[in-house]
Scaffold this motif. Sequence first.
Motif, PDB file in Angstrom:
ATOM      1  N   ARG A 241      -2.107 -14.479  -9.987  1.00 30.74           N
ATOM      2  CA  ARG A 241      -1.141 -13.772  -9.142  1.00 30.74           C
ATOM      3  C   ARG A 241       0.126 -13.476  -9.945  1.00 30.74           C
ATOM      4  NH1 ARG A 241      -2.605 -13.636  -3.883  1.00 30.74           N
ATOM      5  NH2 ARG A 241      -4.426 -14.925  -3.323  1.00 30.74           N
TER       6      ARG A 241
ATOM      7  N   GLU B 200       3.565 -10.234 -10.341  1.00 29.43           N
ATOM      8  CA  GLU B 200       4.168  -8.952  -9.992  1.00 29.43           C
ATOM      9  C   GLU B 200       3.893  -7.975 -11.128  1.00 29.43           C
ATOM     10  OE1 GLU B 200       8.343  -8.243  -8.144  1.00 29.43           O
ATOM     11  OE2 GLU B 200       8.568  -7.803 -10.279  1.00 29.43           O
TER      12      GLU B 200
ATOM     13  N   ASN C 147      -4.704  -5.931  -3.857  1.00 30.40           N
ATOM     14  CA  ASN C 147      -3.317  -5.533  -3.658  1.00 30.40           C
ATOM     15  C   ASN C 147      -2.582  -6.517  -2.764  1.00 30.40           C
ATOM     16  OD1 ASN C 147      -4.040  -4.924  -1.032  1.00 30.40           O
ATOM     17  ND2 ASN C 147      -4.083  -2.704  -1.360  1.00 30.40           N
ATOM     18  N   HIS C 148      -1.331  -6.195  -2.417  1.00 34.23           N
ATOM     19  CA  HIS C 148      -0.505  -7.125  -1.635  1.00 34.23           C
ATOM     20  C   HIS C 148      -1.051  -7.376  -0.237  1.00 34.23           C
ATOM     21  CE1 HIS C 148       0.937  -3.162  -0.400  1.00 34.23           C
ATOM     22  NE2 HIS C 148       1.423  -3.727   0.678  1.00 34.23           N
ATOM     23  N   GLU C 149      -1.974  -6.506   0.219  1.00 31.65           N
ATOM     24  CA  GLU C 149      -2.615  -6.707   1.529  1.00 31.65           C
ATOM     25  C   GLU C 149      -3.928  -7.467   1.409  1.00 31.65           C
ATOM     26  OE1 GLU C 149      -2.957  -2.673   2.805  1.00 31.65           O
ATOM     27  OE2 GLU C 149      -0.961  -2.652   3.728  1.00 31.65           O
TER      28      GLU C 149
ATOM     29  N   GLU D 191       4.378  -4.353  -7.528  1.00 33.28           N
ATOM     30  CA  GLU D 191       3.470  -4.755  -6.457  1.00 33.28           C
ATOM     31  C   GLU D 191       2.943  -6.159  -6.759  1.00 33.28           C
ATOM     32  OE1 GLU D 191      -0.303  -3.063  -3.870  1.00 33.28           O
ATOM     33  OE2 GLU D 191       0.161  -2.155  -5.803  1.00 33.28           O
ATOM     34  N   ALA D 192       2.876  -7.006  -5.748  1.00 30.65           N
ATOM     35  CA  ALA D 192       2.330  -8.350  -5.896  1.00 30.65           C
ATOM     36  C   ALA D 192       0.814  -8.261  -5.864  1.00 30.65           C
ATOM     37  CB  ALA D 192       2.836  -9.254  -4.783  1.00 30.65           C
ATOM     38  N   LEU D 193       0.177  -8.664  -6.956  1.00 32.79           N
ATOM     39  CA  LEU D 193      -1.272  -8.511  -7.094  1.00 32.79           C
ATOM     40  C   LEU D 193      -1.951  -9.856  -7.288  1.00 32.79           C
ATOM     41  CD1 LEU D 193      -1.363  -5.569  -9.680  1.00 32.79           C
ATOM     42  CD2 LEU D 193      -1.541  -5.395  -7.184  1.00 32.79           C
TER      43      LEU D 193
END
Length: 414
Positions: free
Chosen positions: A346, A348, A378-380, A392-394
Amino acid sequence: MSREKRKQAELLLPAGSLEVLKTAFDYGADAVYIGGEAFGLRANAKNFSPEEMAEGLCLAHERGKRVYVTANILAHNDDLNEAERYFQELAELRPDAIIVSDPALFMLAKRLCPGIELHVSTQANNTNYGTFLFWRELGASRVVTARELSLAEIREIRERIPAEMEIETFVHGAMCISYSGRCLLSSFMAGRDANHGECTHPCRWQYSVTEEKRPGESMPVFENERGTFLFNSKDLCMIDHIPELIESGIDSFKIEGRMKTALYAAVTARAYRRAIDDYLESPEKYAANLESYREEIGKCTYREYTTGFFFGKPNEEAQIYDSNTYVRNYTYLGKIAAVDAEGFARFEQKNKFSVGDRVERMCFDGSNELLTVLEIRNHEGLSVESAPHPKEALAVRFSAVPVVGELLRTETAK
């Protein structure tokens, strides 16, 4: 000089943010220098709030590292009252040292920050042993050499000052066209004072010439179709000369670049850490690994390299006339923040990458490992084929699991 003395050489990295501070320490820096919200010569860097500075100091001291705070502007009358308040604040925070160049700020810091080391910036034009002794008498524990000094001059300074007085010297990074950074071009041309940390870097701009008897008639100077860059210096790089630096008696090897990225900090810290440690272990090991240091430092963002003034005054080969752009061989992808139970890393994301790409993992031991991107979430939490949006937080699954704190990069397309 004894081998024990040589082992005390410090690797000092710039840090413009907490992320870069942590990265510099992870990859081998002994100390970092940072700017607060005032009185540093990098007004456009992110710089540290008091809260961030306190956090950085705590992180450093937990790891036995050091943090120096820059307050090295050349002050005007209007700066002095605010400087007094700022040094009172630093007295509470207790950095390991304060870096100053202005005599008035030096005396303020000496009075208001007892017990905190005072280092004299290169901005003070420290070109001879008499200047070092002058600052020593006032209470400085370290002086940063002017960039215009040769190694022979530095060796003579070492011989003529007390053994406990420390010498700090820039060994890597951008060079200034002006004498130890005292540049008036930015103030004159853009109304922004370089000596207050607001330099617009006009030395990197294109220029034409005007003939004395033809006022107002501008004549371009052509190096190529893009014009010429008359004042644009190459960057300093001394990775090939670690033995000479160590044997000269320099106590702190300083890297330039408080406005640079975490990738720059990681590359420079790791390369110089390996080079210094290998030489101290065995000069033969350093010589055998020299090409690998060069290869690694070439993965850094840079303008072409020079050795500056260390071996005599630079000639026309120290300038770049056909471009003012950096060489960027690698692109920063991110820093591993966590690895979950499924093995997903994880972080950014900083730049675009896709499933199937080959990514380089920068290991803390100095090695690199190529990883294949197998899956991106992805972040979702949805699986996607590419990650085109910065910050984006991946969660990413690679062909091997990286370690928390390691940086990822990819070779830039030619």
